[in-house]
Design an enzyme around this catalytic site. Structure first.
Site, PDB file in Angstrom:
ATOM      1  CE1 TYR A  92      -3.329  12.692   0.062  1.00  0.00           C
ATOM      2  CE2 TYR A  92      -5.065  13.091   1.671  1.00  0.00           C
ATOM      3  CZ  TYR A  92      -4.653  12.564   0.456  1.00  0.00           C
ATOM      4  OH  TYR A  92      -5.541  11.906  -0.348  1.00  0.00           O
ATOM      5  CG  ASN A 115       0.432   5.680  -7.184  1.00  0.00           C
ATOM      6  OD1 ASN A 115       1.268   5.188  -7.925  1.00  0.00           O
ATOM      7  ND2 ASN A 115      -0.135   5.003  -6.196  1.00  0.00           N
ATOM      8  CB  CYS A 123      -2.052   6.415  -3.508  1.00  0.00           C
ATOM      9  SG  CYS A 123      -2.994   5.651  -4.843  1.00  0.00           S
ATOM     10  CG  HIS A 124      -5.398   1.793  -1.128  1.00  0.00           C
ATOM     11  ND1 HIS A 124      -4.346   1.318  -1.905  1.00  0.00           N
ATOM     12  CD2 HIS A 124      -5.563   0.898  -0.125  1.00  0.00           C
ATOM     13  CE1 HIS A 124      -3.908   0.186  -1.388  1.00  0.00           C
ATOM     14  NE2 HIS A 124      -4.626  -0.096  -0.304  1.00  0.00           N
ATOM     15  CD  GLU A 150      -4.657  -2.545   2.369  1.00  0.00           C
ATOM     16  OE1 GLU A 150      -4.153  -1.834   3.273  1.00  0.00           O
ATOM     17  OE2 GLU A 150      -4.318  -2.462   1.176  1.00  0.00           O
TER      18      GLU A 150
END
Length: 166
Positions: A92, A115, A123-124, A150
């Site tokens: 953040y 979001n 945002c993950h 990912e």
């Protein structure tokens, strides 16, 4: 009244519902559709295909028109989220620094939580400074699964984005 087009796909994380205004994607969220009838449009069909490709491990970048609704600050944060590369993690604090508001870490967290276009606006990929999973509207279990998809969870190296120590 504006027409809302809506579709859903089944993924390994559950149902993902996608909304469009006919020209752009306006919402992507976990959960069942809330419209009584399915309405389709070209941008929605393309979003379904791209999300299906993403969940199958065949897509790293989305190329869709997006129209998230929020305050100017929230949209600024969301634009910075779009710059986070696939498979990379940021804090953040990294986002706060990126948008020129290094003391705005909590505000960034709040904007992140609002979001409306999850997954596509990634945002993950934002985690706590101590490399822990923090807040996700879809639930931390889904956030972890997205990051595993990912290939960036658990984090093994330093944060991959920004120059911040926060």
């Amino acid at each position: 009244m504006n027409t809302i087009y809506q579709a859903s796909i089944e993924t390994q994380l559950g149902t993902v519902t996608i909304d469009s205004d006919g020209e752009a994607i306006t919402r992507v969220a976990f959960g069942q559709p809330n419209l009584n009838t399915a309405r389709e449009c070209n941008v929605l069909n393309e979003a379904v295909q791209q999300l299906s490709d993403y969940f199958a491990g065949h897509r790293e970048h989305f190329k869709l028109p997006l129209r998230p609704q929020g305050t100017e600050f929230q949209r600024k944060v969301w634009r910075s989220l779009e710059a986070i590369p696939y498979g990379k993690l940021v804090s953040y604090g990294d986002i706060a620094n990126t948008i020129g508001n290094p003391k705005g870490v909590r505000a960034v967290g709040m904007a992140n939580s609002k979001n409306p276009i999850g997954i596509i606006i990634p945002c993950h990929r934002v985690i706590g400074v101590n490399r822990t999973l923090t807040g996700y509207a879809g639930g931390l279990d889904k956030k972890e699964k997205l990051l595993r998809l990912e290939g960036c969870w658990p984090p093994q190296f330093a944060m991959n984005f920004g120059n911040s120590d926060t």
